[in-house]
Design a protein around this motif. Structure first.
Motif, short mmCIF file in Angstrom:
data_model
loop_
_atom_site.label_atom_id
_atom_site.label_comp_id
_atom_site.label_asym_id
_atom_site.label_seq_id
_atom_site.Cartn_x
_atom_site.Cartn_y
_atom_site.Cartn_z
N VAL A 227 0.86 -1.16 0.00
CA VAL A 227 0.00 0.00 0.00
C VAL A 227 0.91 1.23 0.00
O VAL A 227 1.91 1.28 0.71
CB VAL A 227 -0.97 -0.03 1.21
N GLU A 228 0.59 2.18 -0.85
CA GLU A 228 1.39 3.41 -0.93
C GLU A 228 0.96 4.36 0.17
O GLU A 228 -0.22 4.59 0.36
CB GLU A 228 1.15 4.10 -2.27
N ILE A 229 1.94 4.91 0.84
CA ILE A 229 1.61 5.80 1.95
C ILE A 229 2.69 6.85 2.08
O ILE A 229 3.88 6.58 1.86
CB ILE A 229 1.45 4.96 3.24
N ASN A 230 2.29 8.06 2.41
CA ASN A 230 3.26 9.12 2.63
C ASN A 230 4.08 8.80 3.89
O ASN A 230 3.52 8.37 4.89
CB ASN A 230 2.51 10.45 2.80
N PRO A 231 5.39 9.02 3.83
CA PRO A 231 6.23 8.66 4.98
C PRO A 231 5.75 9.29 6.29
O PRO A 231 5.83 8.67 7.35
CB PRO A 231 7.61 9.21 4.59
N GLU A 232 5.24 10.51 6.15
CA GLU A 232 4.77 11.21 7.33
C GLU A 232 3.58 10.45 7.97
O GLU A 232 3.53 10.24 9.18
CB GLU A 232 4.28 12.58 6.87
N THR A 233 2.67 10.04 7.12
CA THR A 233 1.50 9.30 7.59
C THR A 233 1.93 7.96 8.19
O THR A 233 1.43 7.54 9.23
CB THR A 233 0.52 9.05 6.43
N ALA A 234 2.87 7.32 7.49
CA ALA A 234 3.33 6.02 7.96
C ALA A 234 3.93 6.16 9.35
O ALA A 234 3.69 5.34 10.25
CB ALA A 234 4.36 5.45 6.99
N LYS A 235 4.71 7.23 9.53
CA LYS A 235 5.35 7.46 10.81
C LYS A 235 4.31 7.60 11.91
O LYS A 235 4.45 7.02 13.00
CB LYS A 235 6.21 8.73 10.72
N SER A 236 3.25 8.34 11.59
CA SER A 236 2.23 8.54 12.62
C SER A 236 1.49 7.24 12.92
O SER A 236 0.87 7.10 13.97
CB SER A 236 1.26 9.65 12.20
N CYS A 237 1.55 6.29 12.01
CA CYS A 237 0.93 4.98 12.28
C CYS A 237 1.96 4.01 12.83
O CYS A 237 1.66 2.83 13.04
CB CYS A 237 0.34 4.37 11.00
N GLY A 238 3.19 4.48 13.01
CA GLY A 238 4.24 3.61 13.53
C GLY A 238 4.69 2.56 12.53
O GLY A 238 5.08 1.47 12.89
N LEU A 239 4.64 2.92 11.24
CA LEU A 239 4.98 1.92 10.22
C LEU A 239 6.16 2.40 9.40
O LEU A 239 6.32 3.60 9.18
CB LEU A 239 3.78 1.71 9.30
N SER A 240 6.98 1.45 8.98
CA SER A 240 8.05 1.84 8.06
C SER A 240 8.11 0.89 6.87
O SER A 240 7.42 -0.13 6.85
CB SER A 240 9.39 1.92 8.79
N GLN A 241 8.95 1.26 5.93
CA GLN A 241 9.06 0.54 4.66
C GLN A 241 9.11 -0.98 4.86
O GLN A 241 9.91 -1.48 5.64
CB GLN A 241 10.29 1.02 3.90
N GLY A 242 8.26 -1.68 4.13
CA GLY A 242 8.31 -3.14 4.14
C GLY A 242 7.56 -3.79 5.30
O GLY A 242 7.41 -5.00 5.31
N ASN A 243 7.09 -2.98 6.25
CA ASN A 243 6.32 -3.56 7.37
C ASN A 243 5.04 -4.21 6.87
O ASN A 243 4.45 -3.77 5.89
CB ASN A 243 5.90 -2.45 8.35
N TYR A 244 4.62 -5.22 7.59
CA TYR A 244 3.27 -5.73 7.36
C TYR A 244 2.30 -4.88 8.17
O TYR A 244 2.61 -4.41 9.26
CB TYR A 244 3.16 -7.17 7.83
N ALA A 245 1.11 -4.69 7.60
CA ALA A 245 0.11 -3.92 8.32
C ALA A 245 -1.27 -4.47 7.99
O ALA A 245 -1.47 -5.11 6.96
CB ALA A 245 0.18 -2.44 7.92
N VAL A 246 -2.19 -4.23 8.90
CA VAL A 246 -3.57 -4.65 8.66
C VAL A 246 -4.34 -3.45 8.15
O VAL A 246 -4.35 -2.40 8.78
CB VAL A 246 -4.22 -5.18 9.95
#
Ligand SMILES: Nc1nc2c(c(=O)[nH]1)N[C@H]1C(S)=C(S)[C@@H](COP(=O)(O)OP(=O)(O)OC[C@H]3O[C@@H](n4cnc5c(=O)[nH]c(N)nc54)[C@H](O)[C@@H]3O)O[C@H]1N2
Ligand SMILES: Nc1nc2c(c(=O)[nH]1)N[C@H]1C(S)=C(S)[C@@H](COP(=O)(O)OP(=O)(O)OC[C@H]3O[C@@H](n4cnc5c(=O)[nH]c(N)nc54)[C@H](O)[C@@H]3O)O[C@H]1N2
Ligand code: SF4
Ligand code: SF4
Ligand code: SF4
Ligand code: SF4
Ligand code: SF4
Ligand SMILES: [Mo]
Lengths: 413, 747, 272
Positions: free
Chosen positions: B656-675
């Motif tokens: 899923v494409e996500i802005n790094p800023e948004t990912a950070k706020s969700c505690g996610l980084s490149q290659g992470n699995y997420a629900v």
């Protein structure tokens, strides 16, 4: 049971013990053989190599093993050409090691190529511009030389020696051994160098590329030099290990120390050359292609600048200092540390010149390629080690590879 | 002779030496290497006589001309046809892979009848005669029970002889339920109908424009006729024309545009009206057009005109707040749009798979009206569908007439949505909601040239609806998701094996008919769907049979096309070169005989709503389109999947494409699995950081997550349609959804 | 050298890809696969073992929203001339078995699959990752073998393959010309499959030595500097390594041009 085969005047462990050892190592060997056949029949998809990592652990093992086997040619060179006669007491051992290393190298190459049945094209359709062609020719020739050097050893076995033809052959071979040793040394100088050239000529890979003279990049000379310098460390290490296992002194201390001292000075001079090379490369060659030294050692999980420090300082300067000083050579712990560091150092250098070369990105929009070997790769890399151990076990048991053994370990009846 | 050890040894040595010196080992070495060069499992393609056949690619509605290279009877390469009015030699990734579909393992090779449970994948072969008589029997019975209206069809398209044959069949049989796969074509047709009073397709003359204002239309992401659009984009670049792309994500089109203006998604109509505000305020509009050929611009008695509305209600401060677009940017943009010689404004997000909000289309089209670039070079024109299907009038019997009186299950044409022809987005819901009110169950469903079980938003609901239909017949040449869930598959030939017309590739500025021709003779026991329909009609006899006067689909096609047939067989395309869009005097068939600005309501500048509440779902999920992934009826062949980036698909995981800023706020980084969860479903995804996407928005590509087809496509990634659902447009009933609210949490 | 060669001019075939036009659509990749019988397997998402003679890279300028920009770079084999443009391409000079060669008549770097024994030295030498190894036996399931072209032989496991500039098309064009009594072929008679397919018209192919050819006009190669482009908007990948590629790129965007080579931070933008 096999006492008839064991050299006269030396003591060997009971056959069952020996057989048990062979079996244990043999199991490892079979595991390697199984992996080898997987690679041959199913192809190189059994490995974790890929299009960015076309050279991987095997080629490293190949280069490392040849560098470590460098003790053979250099000791031969010292004994037959320079005339260091004492070294005759360790040269057999270096020849066995050399033989193992070079036959392993050839075997690894036969597994590593995608079309093993076409391997001979390298000779038939040879491209004279290719460093690998040079490697293949020198490697095969030098292997032949090593075989010839190993042959008299086999012929000296108590039983073969009884046959007059073999006895005479062995004798005559000894007479001309200097010629072979000289040829071997010459060949070896070249192919150790061409192995260095393999990476050094890659002008598309700024991490590997070096300037040089004529067609030879500096790595050509550095490889020969380092093999000559560190190879004896490995011979000494193996001797040390055999001594530890057999709980006997096999070579006189003065012989060991002589070789160690020569090795120490070789390492010392090599490391100076290596530092100059590194400096020139970092300051001139790499920047002209748009790279700084740190580009090659950052931005990834493995290759940090520590690797350069380890190679040059800890595994270069330190063993050199130990081995060139009398005190260092005489101190058992320091001596052992030094030869181990030497072995690690040259292996690390070969690792860097193979694996790191593949890993560093060249296109600005690509990133580091890290890889880990598959079990098949590990098994086939362990295969020559197991084979080497077995060959050393057999050679030690049945052949007079340590001429001083009898003298140093008289059998009390 | 006594063999002692010595002679044994010398014998051995001698033998080895002799063997080595003999030619044997060398010969064997050579032979073994030669053997590796001709391994029997490495194929050697057979050579032969080379020939070329031209045809039309119908893998998408683009209508490109293709030239197929053949070696003997084998088709070995598809290339773009030089000089073709649509694609002039160019070709897209999918068209190039056509042979992998033709020869691929996903073909349905004979008629198949389900034996296991639905979707279980157990089939038995059945003969064509038996299959057709079984269907005919079912249809006869339904008519006997006076329920012809419970038979329906979902077709990939409504244009061309095949869809028209099916529609004709349903009509004379007695069912109004002919539905087609929706797209922005529907919205465009409706827009032209409401503003210009015409029944026509929208011709977009991008290549001749000098200022293209695109409200999210992915002109190089597969919008319109894809290859033509690629060419148009290049033409634009070479002529110095400008492209301004408005969308929240840096699509390929946005990246190649001269200017990318990120916008809060769903507020495109507001931006269009804001631009209209500037144009009106600064009097930059086309005076002649507005004064003489438009109505509704000025106030009428008791009714706010367009001008008043945009001036009063669309102040730039307000619009800027809604759209997130800077005031000065709007101002200059509007000015330059208005000042351009041949400006054009277009709408329909991405590839235009989702019809979108009618209000948005109307607002964007109003910009075209303001600059007077309607029916002009470099603008938008109303192009009539090529008028070649003139079949004898139908005669319905009483049962059919009664059936046709019934309201359609999807509600199209009802009082609520009088102007819309087909509303497939409402179909599943309508079936699922059961026999309430006037609604009736669907007994038999035909699916032709469509794969609704995969392509319709909210696959769960669609599949549920399919579960309620007792008898589903698929005409798919491939084992797609819908075929997999059918009771009977009557496989069509692929487009390289059959004749079929394709009128009006999307967006062309002249009436055009393209023709697919059999490039190779059918490989398997398949049948042109047209022939199946004719055979069914014959089997049903009476009026139904009488309505089908042709003995085969090919004669039908030949007769229907008349004089154009020869041209089409020769060139693969027929163009009405005499056509020019009517001048403004004659262009508008509205009550005022002018272009009609629609009466705007305050609500029209509000964002298009999507499903889900902001609290439970802090993010917004948008599907996006990529030319590297076919996402319609056709599943991707192996070559196409091969080009998909490893930041889109890795192994079986979708990113899923996500802005790094948004990912950070969700505690996610490149290659992470997420629900990833939405009101429609939950799925596991991997994270791909992308600076080019607006914070708060996440995006998934359309075209992955197939469960059918072959191992090269099935079970790779996620079907975004599992996670999204339609939102109904209040005027057209079409699906306006551009996304759905979503939540991402660490896996 | 035979007579035929003497009365034809030496050629230097090359490619110019206009990155302003390239849309990243991937048609060039697939055109190449279809033309050259490139195999495919079940999972192609590991790009390190996926054979794509033509590969389209996606670059970003590294800036954050909304200043982000994307550019696509299609990368066939660069048919490097090597240092001094003498034909010692990085890969050719290292191949021990002469399984890859530099054709001085055309500048094309060939690859002979039946000669290659799979040592992969050439792959190690190529900085563009333009070479691909057949880690697996190629498999065309069912009827898919039917679509194989007889003009290009399918490769066996264990050998290296790469873009050939569709050399078979050159041979065919020459054959046709010879059959018509001509010694020289026209520009349009030899075009690669990717050039032909590109829907954006981003790829131009032709003889860089021929001033009449589009490729020459587009980049204006400087013969004094091994063909370095004189057009300031044109560049080659990794120019500084002196691999001397015959594939040129054009971009109006400075960051893209800079992304084509390595630079030390704060280094002057000019190439020495
Ligand atoms: N002071 C001042 N400010 C203004 C304006 C003004 O007149 N004066 N005008 C306003 C207006 S109307 C506009 S439209 C904006 C324009 O503002 P910007 O969007 O910044 O437009 P440019 O500077 O023209 O181009 C932006 C960048 O796009 C790059 N580019 C070129 N081709 C491509 C391509 O194919 N794809 C991508 N992604 N990038 C490409 C160019 O190299 C350039 O670096 O500025 C606004 N701001
Ligand atoms: N070389 C190059 N050319 C470009 C571009 C580029 O980046 N580089 N960018 C392109 C783009 S994106 C754009 S938007 C255009 C911009 O180019 P133009 O359309 O030329 O826009 P401006 O130069 O911003 O303003 C045009 C004129 O409007 C006047 N003006 C300002 N306010 C008003 C007003 O309220 N009423 C009236 N009547 N006039 C007013 C200004 O004084 C100016 O003379 O240029 C395009 N052309
Ligand atoms: S754009 Fe559509 S019609 Fe044209 S080649 Fe591609 S799939 Fe076929
Ligand atoms: S086909 Fe053309 S536009 Fe598409 S990726 Fe290749 S070069 Fe770019
Ligand atoms: S791009 Fe790579 S493979 Fe091609 S010629 Fe250059 S070095 Fe060789
Ligand atoms: S892999 Fe093949 S082409 Fe490459 S260097 Fe080795 S033999 Fe030559
Ligand atoms: S030139 Fe031919 S071989 Fe090379 S990438 Fe293009 S299509 Fe493939
Ligand atoms: Mo602008």
């Amino acid at each position: 049971m096999d006492s008839a085969l064991i050299p006269e005047g030396v003591k060997r462990c009971p056959l069952w013990k020996f057989a048990l050892g062979i079996i244990i190592v043999g199991v490892v060997l079979l595991w390697g053989v199984y992996a080898m056949f997987l690679c041959w029949f199913k192809g190189l998809n059994q490995t974790n190599m890929n299009d960015a990592y076309g050279f991987a652990i095997w080629i490293w093992a190949d280069l490392a093993v040849i560098a470590l086997g460098g003790g053979a040619f250099f000791t031969g060179f010292l004994r037959y050409i320079v005339g260091k006669d004492e070294l005759k007491n360790i040269i057999n051992c270096t020849i066995v090691i050399g033989f193992i290393c070079y036959s392993s190298a050839l075997l690894i190459l036969a597994i590593d190529i995608g079309q093993p049945l076409r391997g001979w094209f390298i000779f038939w359709h040879a491209n004279v511009h290719s460093m690998l062609t040079e490697v293949a020719f020198c490697l095969s020739c030098y292997f032949a030389v090593l075989t010839i050097e190993y042959l008299p050893l086999i012929l000296e076995n108590r039983q073969t020696d009884k046959i007059p033809f073999f006895h005479n052959l062995s004798h005559n071979l000894h007479e001309v051994m200097a010629v072979f040793a000289a040829t071997g040394a010459f060949l070896s100088f070249f192919h150790q160098g061409s192995l260095g050239g393999v990476a050094g000529v890659l002008f598309g890979r700024p991490f590997a590329f070096r300037e040089g003279v004529l067609i030879w990049p500096w790595t050509f000379f550095l490889f020969t030099w380092s093999a000559a310098a560190y190879g004896p460390c490995f011979s000494l290490l193996v001797t040390r290990i055999i001594e530890k296992i057999t709980k006997k002194q096999l070579v006189k201390q003065n012989v060991i120390e002589l070789l160690a001292k020569i090795s120490g000075w070789m390492i010392a001079t090599y490391i100076v050359a290596k530092i100059i090379d590194t400096w020139y490369w970092a300051a001139v060659t790499a920047p002209s292609n748009g790279f700084t030294l740190l580009d090659f050692y950052s931005g990834n999980a493995l290759y940090g600048i520590w690797i350069l420090v380890l190679e040059i300082v800890i595994c270069g300067i330190v063993p050199a200092c130990i081995l060139i000083t009398e005190k260092g050579r005489k101190n058992k712990l320091a001596f052992t540390t030094a030869i181990i560091l030497g072995v690690v150092g040259v292996s690390l250098n070969r690792w860097v010149m193979v694996l790191q070369v593949m890993a560093v990105p060249v296109l600005p929009f690509e990133s580091w390629n890290l890889y880990y070997p598959s079990w098949q790769e590990v098994a086939t890399t362990v295969l020559p080690v197991a084979y080497g151990i077995i060959l050393i076990m057999i050679s030690y048991r049945y052949l007079p590879i340590f001429p001083q053994e009898k003298e140093l370990n008289p059998i009390e009846s | 002779m006594k063999i002692d050890r010595r002679s044994f040894l010398s014998l051995g040595v001698g033998a080895v030496a002799g063997l080595t010196l003999s030619p044997l080992p060398w010969k064997m070495m050579d032979d073994s290497s030669i053997w590796t060069q001709m391994w029997p499992w490495t194929p050697v393609p057979e050579d032969g006589e080379v020939s070329y056949v031209n045809s039309t690619c119908t893998l998408c509605p683009g209508g490109c001309g293709i030239l197929v290279r053949k070696v003997n009877e084998r088709a070995v390469k598809i290339e773009g046809l030089k000089g073709h009015p649509v694609n002039d030699g160019g070709i897209c990734i999918l068209g190039l892979s056509g042979l992998q579909l033709l020869y691929g393992p996903t073909r349905v090779k004979t008629p198949l009848k389900r034996v296991g449970k639905r979707g279980e994948g157990r089939w038995e072969k059945i003969s064509w005669d038996k299959a057709i008589s079984e269907v005919a029997e079912k249809l006869k019975n339904l008519r006997k029970e006076n329920k012809p209206h419970t038979v329906g069809c979902i077709s990939g398209s409504a244009n061309g002889t095949l869809p028209k044959l099916i529609e004709r069949f349903l009509t004379v049989y007695g069912s109004p339920n002919f539905m087609k796969i929706p797209s922005i074509q529907d919205s465009y047709e409706l827009t032209l109908h409401l503003t210009q009073g015409v029944q026509a397709l929208a011709g977009v003359d991008i290549e001749n424009s000098d200022f293209v204002l695109s409200f999210g239309s992915g002109i190089i992401d597969g919008w319109g006729s894809p290859v033509r659009m690629f060419k148009a984009n290049s033409a634009l670049k070479k002529s110095g024309g400008r492209l301004v792309q408005i969308e929240p994500r840096l699509s390929n089109t946005a990246a190649k545009a001269d200017r990318w203006i990120p916008i809060n998604p769903g507020t495109e109509a507001a931006l269009a009206l804001g631009l209209a505000h500037v144009i009106v305020k600064k009097s930059l509009y086309h005076k002649d057009f507005i004064e003489n050929y438009a109505s509704g611009f000025y106030d009428k008695t008791g009714d706010n005109g367009f001008k008043r509305f945009v001036l009063d209600e669309c102040g730039l401060d307000k619009i800027s707040k809604i759209t997130g677009v800077d005031k000065t940017v709007m101002e200059t943009l509007a000015k330059n749009f208005a000042k351009a010689k041949k400006p054009i404004a277009i709408s329909g997000r991405g590839q235009g798979k989702s019809p979108g909000s009618l209000n948005e289309f109307m607002a964007v089209h109003a910009l075209n009206a303001l600059v007077g670039n309607i029916n002009k070079k470099g603008g938008i024109s109303a192009v009539p569908e090529p008028d070649f299907i003139n079949w004898p009038e139908l005669e319905m019997d009483a049962i059919a007439a009664k059936g046709m009186q019934k309201e359609r299950l999807d509600g199209a044409g009802s009082n609520k949505f009088p102007d819309t022809g087909s509303l497939l987005n409402r179909f599943a819901q309508s079936i699922n909601s059961g026999e309430t009110g006037k609604k009736y169950p669907m007994e038999v469903l035909f699916v032709a040239g469509a794969n609704p079980c995969y392509t319709m938003p909210d696959t769960k609901t669609t599949k549920k609806a399919f579960g309620k239909i007792p008898f589903v017949v698929s005409f798919s040449p491939y084992m797609d998701e819908t075929a997999q869930n059918a009771d009977l598959i009557l496989p069509n030939h692929t487009c390289l094996e059959r004749y079929e017309d394709m009128p009006a590739p999307v967006g062309l500025t002249k009436p055009v008919i393209c023709l697919s021709k059999p490039v190779v003779s059918p490989l398997f026991d398949t049948k042109q769907t047209g022939d199946v329909i004719i055979a069914l009609a014959k089997a049903l006899s009476g009026n139904i049979s009488k309505a089908f006067v042709w003995d085969s689909y090919k004669t039908c096609l030949e007769k229907t096309l008349g004089s154009k047939w020869d041209v089409l067989v020769e060139d693969g395309i027929w163009v009405d070169n005499d056509f020019t869009a009517p001048a403004w005097e004659n262009a508008f068939d509205t009550p005022s005989a002018k272009f009609e600005f629609y009466a705007l309501k305050t609500d029209d500048i509000n964002p298009v709503k999507i499903e889900g509440d902001d609290n439970s779902y802090p993010l917004v999920l948008m599907p996006y389109d990529s030319v590297r992934l076919a996402n319609g009826f056709i599943g991707d062949p192996p070559f196409v999947v091969k080009t998909v980036s490893d930041t889109v698909l890795k192994g079986k995981d979708s990113f899923v494409e996500i802005n790094p800023e948004t990912a950070k706020s969700c505690g996610l980084s490149q290659g992470n699995y997420a629900v990833l969860s939405t009101p429609k479903g939950t799925a596991m995804v991997k994270i791909n950081l992308f600076e080019g996407i607006m914070p708060g928005i996440i995006a998934l590509p359309r075209g992955l997550g197939h469960t059918a087809y072959d191992k090269y496509l099935a079970n790779k990634g996620l079907n975004v349609n599992d996670l999204i659902g339609p939102v109904e447009d209040s005027v057209s009933g079409l699906d306006t959804a551009w996304g759905i609210r979503a939540k991402l949490s660490k896996a | 050298m035979n007579k035929e060669h003497k009365d034809t001019k030496t050629k230097k075939f090359g490619m110019v890809i206009d990155l302003d036009l390239c849309t990243g659509c991937g048609a060039c990749m697939v055109a190449c696969m279809a033309e050259n019988n490139v195999p495919f397997k079940e999972d192609e998402s590991n790009k390190l073992d996926s054979i794509t003679w033509m590969r389209v890279y996606k670059l970003t300028n590294g800036k954050s929203f909304p200043d982000t920009d994307i550019c696509y770079i299609p990368r066939p084999c660069q048919h490097c001339g090597g240092i001094g443009d003498h034909g010692h391409s990085p890969c050719v000079s290292v191949c021990p078995a002469t399984a890859t060669d530099y054709d001085h008549e055309t500048g094309i770097v060939s690859q002979i699959y039946t000669r290659c024994f799979g040592c992969r030295y050439c792959m190690a030498a190529c900085p563009y990752h333009a070479r691909y190894f057949n880690w697996w036996d190629p498999v065309w399931p069912g009827d898919m073998k039917e679509s194989l072209s007889p003009n290009v032989s399918p490769r066996m496991r264990g050998v290296v393959e790469k873009c050939s500039f569709c050399f078979h098309r050159y041979q065919q064009a020459k054959d046709r010309a010879y059959a018509n009594g001509r010694r020289e072929i026209e520009e349009n008679e030899y075009q690669t499959a990717c050039t032909q397919a590109c829907p954006a018209g981003a790829i131009t192919f032709g003889d860089l030595n021929n001033p009449e050819h589009q490729v020459h006009k587009l980049v204006n190669p400087d013969p004094k500097h091994c063909g370095r482009p004189k057009n300031p908007k044109a560049f080659r990948l990794l120019e500084r390594l002196q691999t001397n590629p015959k594939v040129y790129y054009i971009s109006s965007r400075e960051w893209v041009r800079r992304a084509g080579d390595n630079y030390i931070k704060n280094e002057s933008k000019q190439i020495a």
